[in-house]
Design a protein around this motif. Structure first.
Motif, PDB file in Angstrom:
ATOM      1  N   GLY A  57      -5.743  74.518   0.249  1.00  0.00           N
ATOM      2  CA  GLY A  57      -6.703  73.756   0.703  1.00  0.00           C
ATOM      3  C   GLY A  57      -7.889  74.105   1.672  1.00  0.00           C
ATOM      4  N   CYS A  58      -7.524  75.815   1.796  1.00  0.00           N
ATOM      5  CA  CYS A  58      -8.207  76.649   3.017  1.00  0.00           C
ATOM      6  C   CYS A  58      -8.872  76.240   3.763  1.00  0.00           C
ATOM      7  CB  CYS A  58      -8.446  77.824   2.894  1.00  0.00           C
ATOM      8  SG  CYS A  58      -8.838  78.889   2.029  1.00  0.00           S
ATOM      9  N   GLY A  59     -10.146  75.357   2.307  1.00  0.00           N
ATOM     10  CA  GLY A  59     -12.171  75.519   3.271  1.00  0.00           C
ATOM     11  C   GLY A  59     -12.308  76.363   3.175  1.00  0.00           C
ATOM     12  N   LYS A  60     -12.617  75.951   4.873  1.00  0.00           N
ATOM     13  CA  LYS A  60     -14.362  77.611   5.177  1.00  0.00           C
ATOM     14  C   LYS A  60     -13.272  78.657   5.767  1.00  0.00           C
ATOM     15  CE  LYS A  60     -18.124  74.619   4.465  1.00  0.00           C
ATOM     16  NZ  LYS A  60     -19.885  74.023   5.931  1.00  0.00           N
ATOM     17  N   GLY A  61     -11.866  78.417   5.727  1.00  0.00           N
ATOM     18  CA  GLY A  61     -11.389  79.270   6.307  1.00  0.00           C
ATOM     19  C   GLY A  61     -10.957  79.343   7.542  1.00  0.00           C
ATOM     20  N   GLY A  62     -11.340  78.838   8.722  1.00  0.00           N
ATOM     21  CA  GLY A  62     -11.364  78.745  10.111  1.00  0.00           C
ATOM     22  C   GLY A  62     -10.115  79.121   9.836  1.00  0.00           C
ATOM     23  N   ASN A  63      -8.284  78.577   9.659  1.00  0.00           N
ATOM     24  CA  ASN A  63      -7.703  78.110  10.528  1.00  0.00           C
ATOM     25  C   ASN A  63      -6.484  79.881   9.527  1.00  0.00           C
ATOM     26  OD1 ASN A  63      -7.627  75.941  11.621  1.00  0.00           O
ATOM     27  ND2 ASN A  63      -7.376  74.375   9.791  1.00  0.00           N
ATOM     28  N   ALA A  64      -6.593  79.923   8.631  1.00  0.00           N
ATOM     29  CA  ALA A  64      -6.332  80.939   7.909  1.00  0.00           C
ATOM     30  C   ALA A  64      -6.916  82.692   8.664  1.00  0.00           C
ATOM     31  CB  ALA A  64      -6.467  80.922   6.651  1.00  0.00           C
ATOM     32  N   THR A  82     -17.805  76.832  -3.145  1.00  0.00           N
ATOM     33  CA  THR A  82     -18.439  76.656  -2.549  1.00  0.00           C
ATOM     34  C   THR A  82     -18.079  76.380  -0.946  1.00  0.00           C
ATOM     35  OG1 THR A  82     -20.277  75.081  -3.846  1.00  0.00           O
ATOM     36  CG2 THR A  82     -20.113  75.176  -0.561  1.00  0.00           C
ATOM     37  N   GLN A  83     -16.732  76.043  -0.672  1.00  0.00           N
ATOM     38  CA  GLN A  83     -15.879  76.236   0.402  1.00  0.00           C
ATOM     39  C   GLN A  83     -15.274  77.663   0.730  1.00  0.00           C
ATOM     40  OE1 GLN A  83     -15.045  73.791   2.909  1.00  0.00           O
ATOM     41  NE2 GLN A  83     -13.844  72.830   1.963  1.00  0.00           N
ATOM     42  N   LEU A  84     -14.993  78.134  -0.219  1.00  0.00           N
ATOM     43  CA  LEU A  84     -14.773  79.864  -0.033  1.00  0.00           C
ATOM     44  C   LEU A  84     -15.710  80.608  -0.130  1.00  0.00           C
ATOM     45  CD1 LEU A  84     -12.244  79.593  -2.899  1.00  0.00           C
ATOM     46  CD2 LEU A  84     -11.927  80.064  -0.794  1.00  0.00           C
ATOM     47  N   HIS A  85     -16.606  80.169  -1.080  1.00  0.00           N
ATOM     48  CA  HIS A  85     -18.426  80.811  -0.328  1.00  0.00           C
ATOM     49  C   HIS A  85     -17.898  81.300   0.983  1.00  0.00           C
ATOM     50  CE1 HIS A  85     -22.029  82.392  -1.200  1.00  0.00           C
ATOM     51  NE2 HIS A  85     -23.293  82.042  -0.408  1.00  0.00           N
TER      52      HIS A  85
END
Length: 225
Positions: A57-64, A82-85
């Motif tokens: 559930g990485c969402g918009k990727g900031g933590n990863a 949409t999150q991954l875009h």
């Protein structure tokens, strides 16, 4: 119940982008809580440079992206296109970052990779039946690997599978997804049941201000054979 991909696409369009820098001027950072510049960081994962880490559930990727910037191989999984875009638009050229559109249980069932740590920040560990998710997380963690996740503490008396509402327009009914809420000691016992050890759940208090809801973090290790 709402299709989860549609629900999280709707949610993603409502959420602001992560700030360009945090209060310390850093371009990437790790945040477990719902508050800016608050709470613990990536140290909860207990991993070092070169580790293989999975964000469910990485969402918009900031933590990863932050873990990739620290020299780890960070794999982010989210059901929302949409999150991954948004994640690819901001972090797509980050070395060491890999993003997949998939439902968490299916990804874990189909991947052959073993991870040093698996984590979720208000993500799939909150919104997936733990009876389905925890066993497959355990299978994809190396012995001694860490599972860490955060979510909102449960409302007193409201435990187990609950309805979570995602608002839409003024004239539209909200979208509904399922979430799983348990008290800290229940999470600890449940993790032991599914093959984890050293389980620890605690609530971090909210920072000073008008909002008082803290953040529940849960940590455990995959037991050794």
């Amino acid at each position: 119940m709402t299709d989860t991909a549609i629900a999280w696409d709707t949610y993603a369009r409502q959420r602001p982008e992560r700030r360009p820098t945090n209060a310390r001027g850093e371009r990437t950072w790790f945040n477990w809580t719902q508050y800016e510049d608050h709470g613990p960081g990536a140290e909860l994962l207990g991993v070092q440079t070169g580790a293989r880490v999975l964000d469910l559930g990485c969402g918009k990727g900031g933590n990863a992206a932050h873990l990739a910037a620290l020299g780890m191989r960070a794999v982010g999984v989210d059901v929302s296109a949409t999150q991954l875009h948004a994640a690819r638009g901001r972090w797509g050229k980050m070395p060491g970052l890999e993003l997949h559109q998939a439902e968490a249980v299916r990804f874990l069932q189909e991947t052959g990779e073993v991870f040093d740590a698996v984590y979720s920040v208000y993500g799939a560990l909150w919104f997936t039946d733990p009876a389905q998710l925890l066993p497959v997380v355990r299978e994809r963690l190396r012995p001694g690997g860490r599972l860490v996740f955060s979510q909102q503490p449960p409302v007193e008396g409201c435990y187990g599978c609950q309805a979570s509402y995602i608002p839409r327009g003024d004239d539209e009914d909200p979208l509904v997804v399922k979430r799983w809420d348990y008290e800290p000691d229940v999470w600890e016992r449940m993790l032991v049941t599914y093959g984890f050890t050293d389980a620890r759940a605690r609530v971090w208090e909210a920072p000073p201000g008008p909002r008082t809801v803290g953040t529940l973090t849960v940590e455990a290790r995959a037991s050794c054979p």
